[in-house]
Design a protein around this motif. Structure first.
Motif, PDB file in Angstrom:
ATOM      1  N   SER A 245       1.020  -1.042  -0.382  1.00 39.19           N
ATOM      2  CA  SER A 245      -0.080   0.097   0.178  1.00 39.19           C
ATOM      3  C   SER A 245       1.151   0.930   0.018  1.00 39.19           C
ATOM      4  O   SER A 245       0.468   2.859  -0.320  1.00 39.19           O
ATOM      5  N   ASP A 246       1.651   1.312   0.672  1.00 42.70           N
ATOM      6  CA  ASP A 246       3.054   2.513   0.438  1.00 42.70           C
ATOM      7  C   ASP A 246       3.332   2.793  -1.276  1.00 42.70           C
ATOM      8  O   ASP A 246       3.257   1.414  -1.506  1.00 42.70           O
ATOM      9  N   PHE A 253      -2.086   6.657 -12.913  1.00 40.74           N
ATOM     10  CA  PHE A 253      -2.849   7.027 -12.524  1.00 40.74           C
ATOM     11  C   PHE A 253      -3.868   6.923 -11.953  1.00 40.74           C
ATOM     12  O   PHE A 253      -4.700   5.863 -12.117  1.00 40.74           O
ATOM     13  N   THR A 254      -4.215   7.448 -10.971  1.00 41.39           N
ATOM     14  CA  THR A 254      -5.755   7.251 -10.445  1.00 41.39           C
ATOM     15  C   THR A 254      -7.226   7.465 -11.014  1.00 41.39           C
ATOM     16  O   THR A 254      -6.981   8.292 -12.124  1.00 41.39           O
ATOM     17  N   GLY A 280      -8.681  -0.747 -14.047  1.00 39.61           N
ATOM     18  CA  GLY A 280      -8.705  -1.742 -12.856  1.00 39.61           C
ATOM     19  C   GLY A 280      -7.399  -2.387 -12.350  1.00 39.61           C
ATOM     20  O   GLY A 280      -7.668  -3.358 -12.105  1.00 39.61           O
ATOM     21  N   TYR A 281      -6.192  -1.951 -12.335  1.00 42.27           N
ATOM     22  CA  TYR A 281      -4.758  -2.609 -11.943  1.00 42.27           C
ATOM     23  C   TYR A 281      -4.740  -2.038 -10.988  1.00 42.27           C
ATOM     24  O   TYR A 281      -5.516  -0.940 -10.265  1.00 42.27           O
ATOM     25  N   ASP A 285      -4.374  -0.385  -2.016  1.00 45.91           N
ATOM     26  CA  ASP A 285      -5.461  -0.871  -2.157  1.00 45.91           C
ATOM     27  C   ASP A 285      -6.356   0.156  -2.710  1.00 45.91           C
ATOM     28  O   ASP A 285      -7.379   0.936  -2.984  1.00 45.91           O
ATOM     29  N   THR A 286      -5.093   0.430  -3.850  1.00 39.71           N
ATOM     30  CA  THR A 286      -5.269   1.331  -5.136  1.00 39.71           C
ATOM     31  C   THR A 286      -6.191   0.839  -6.322  1.00 39.71           C
ATOM     32  O   THR A 286      -5.481   0.308  -6.771  1.00 39.71           O
TER      33      THR A 286
END
Length: 560
Positions: A245-246, A253-254, A280-281, A285-286
């Motif tokens: 998660s770091d 891109f978010t 979708g990648y 947790d993003t």
């Protein structure tokens, strides 16, 4: 419309900023790196997710005497003035990208690495005149610059450069190595893997282990290769992979960033379609988009707002892993591929460290590689223990297209098998002999080797037949104008004496097969498909209706 240029293919931070390209601000990565770094920091992400751009950003920020505050002006990192004062343009930097290292032999690849080291020496050419460096070191530096080094000197080159940079500046060096695993991949493909792994182990070991001239190092790659002990003895190695998660928002891109790009260029109506194709990648947790896809597609949308998405990643990344995966698939794995293509998840225990030899050994290892390289991703469920299965899915429509393309390639290659070619000769004879029973059996045998996902697609059956018939040597026309309509397939034998028309129909269920058979034959007759052969040398015409339902095929001949 927003007029900033889109950085299509641009991955050098200096150029991107100086030439006023659109930039999605990822400079907070610098802050997070400084707060959490180890001596050696390895970041693994799939291809085309901005690793090189990130590394050139680090080079621009840290490099001593560079005075790059102008290109960082207005970016997030400049809000932290204390950090910038302490670290910006304070350190000598060594930057080497290994993404172009390849060759048919180890000597070819080593020569390429020597060329990259020479290029870096040329950038640091002021060291040749430094009063702080001994004449002996200057001779070694000159040999590196002229590419006349011995292999031991080349293996020691990163450590050597960091040492003389420290002598010149009085500051330890930062070493940046981009795409560290590419030479290993190419070496494995070309048969000199052992030589390359020995070289890379020393090349990194000398630079990263007990090097008192090293401030810290950042290394990027697609895969984490630790089983070969590339980083043997490197203390405080920090590894950040796609499951961590770091740093999860710093590569790719978010969703909010993609929405802003579209809004900036007045293209917001395209959002839902882009999300289905390129999102979708899952990093940490993003959910993440591939930036290569977004930049390329937005550039096309600017010119034509109605243009449909296509696969950009497919055209730039090697898809050999997908091909190998499909070629190794047994019945169980083929069923799992069907599940994935239909949008379902498959549970697999993954390994995050493998050798290149491991990749090809078992289908289980290939599942892990497909995950690590971005062809599969995981569902949002929290990760359990390392030994727990992970729910894997195809991330988006783009990658699904890659799977479908490779499956079609795989099926076409299978048709070249000697036994299959002999079976196809029987099919061609059966068509000429009007033997519907034999035609049905051969087609059904071939259908059993295909992926069941296609079973509800009439276009697939059309392509399936065309693929089987293309090896006949006959003239084959697909969907050409025939009579007053358009027949699915039309063939003329090599001698020009016989013609064949095939109308393909797909039944929704088994009970519909007779109905669709009548429909196919009626269509052939009503639309005068036979008339397509008028004016040719054809003396005899055979008119077939072929009805498909899952792995079942019914063949009917219209009497002429």
């Amino acid at each position: 419309m927003f007029q900033k240029k889109l950085p299509v293919g641009a991955d050098l931070f200096d150029d991107l900023r100086k030439q006023n390209y659109y930039y999605v601000d990822k400079t907070n990565f610098i802050r997070d790196l400084l707060l959490n770094r180890g001596i050696v920091n390895l970041f693994t992400r799939p291809r085309r997710f901005g690793k090189t751009l990130t590394m050139t950003m680090l080079k621009a920020f840290f490099e001593v005497e560079a005075d790059h505050q102008d290109i960082f002006s207005g970016l997030n990192i400049m809000k932290d003035q204390d950090l910038c004062t302490s670290y910006m343009n304070r350190y000598p930097v060594i930057f080497v990208s290994l993404k172009s290292v390849q060759g048919k032999t180890f000597q070819d690849a080593a020569a390429r690495i020597a060329s990259l080291v020479s290029y870096e020496c040329d950038r640091l050419s002021f060291l040749a005149d430094s009063p702080h460096i001994t004449e002996r070191d200057k001779r070694t530096f000159d040999a590196m610059l002229m590419q006349t080094v011995t292999q031991p000197q080349l293996e020691d080159s990163l450590k050597f450069l960091s040492r003389i940079l420290k002598k010149h500046y009085g500051e330890k060096a930062i070493i940046l190595v981009d795409e560290y695993d590419v030479p290993l991949d190419k070496a494995f493909d070309n048969g000199y893997y052992d030589d390359m792994i020995d070289f890379i182990r020393i090349f990194f070991g000398e630079a990263f282990k007990t090097n008192d001239a090293l401030e810290f190092a950042v290394v990027t790659g697609c895969l984490r290769i630790s089983k070969e002990s590339i980083f043997t003895g490197v203390n405080n190695l920090m590894v950040n992979a796609i499951t961590d998660s770091d740093y999860e928002e710093h590569f790719g891109f978010t969703d909010l960033e993609v929405q802003k790009i579209l809004s900036d260029y007045n293209l917001s109506p395209a959002y839902e379609e882009l999300r289905a194709w390129y999102n979708g990648y899952r990093f940490g947790d993003t959910d993440i988009y591939c930036p290569w896809d977004i930049i390329h597609h937005v550039a096309r949308l600017k010119k034509n707002p109605g243009i449909r998405p296509k696969s950009y990643w497919n055209n730039t990344s090697s898809n050999n892993m997908v091909k190998q995966f499909i070629n190794k698939a047994d019945t169980t794995t083929r069923n799992e591929i069907e599940e994935l293509i239909s949008g379902k998840a498959v549970a697999k225990v993954l390994k995050d460290t493998l050798t290149y030899g491991d990749f090809r050994n078992t289908i289980d290892n290939l599942w892990s590689v497909l995950f690590l390289t971005g062809y599969l991703t995981r569902t949002p469920e929290p990760l359990g223990l390392e030994s727990d299965p992970v729910q894997l899915i195809i991330p988006n429509l783009e990658v699904r297209e890659i799977f479908l393309e490779k499956i079609r390639d795989w099926f076409t290659e299978e048709l070249n098998d000697i036994q299959i070619r002999e079976e196809l000769q029987r099919l061609y004879h059966a068509l000429l002999d009007k033997n519907c029973d034999v035609i049905e059996k051969i087609l059904q045998d071939q259908l059993r080797t295909t992926i069941s996902y296609f079973d509800n697609d009439e276009h697939y059956y059309h392509g399936f037949l065309a693929g089987l018939l293309i090896g006949s040597g006959w003239s084959l026309k697909s969907n050409r104008e025939s009579g007053s309509g358009r027949s699915d397939l039309m063939l003329i034998t090599s001698d020009g004496d016989m013609g064949i028309v095939i109308e393909v129909k797909h039944a929704k269920n088994q009970k519909d097969i007779p109905v669709m058979s009548d429909k196919a034959l009626t269509q052939i007759e009503d639309k005068n498909y036979k008339d397509a052969f008028l004016g040719t040398t054809v003396k005899q015409v055979m008119l077939y209706g072929m009805i498909f339902w899952k792995k079942t095929c019914k063949v009917h001949l219209l009497d002429t």
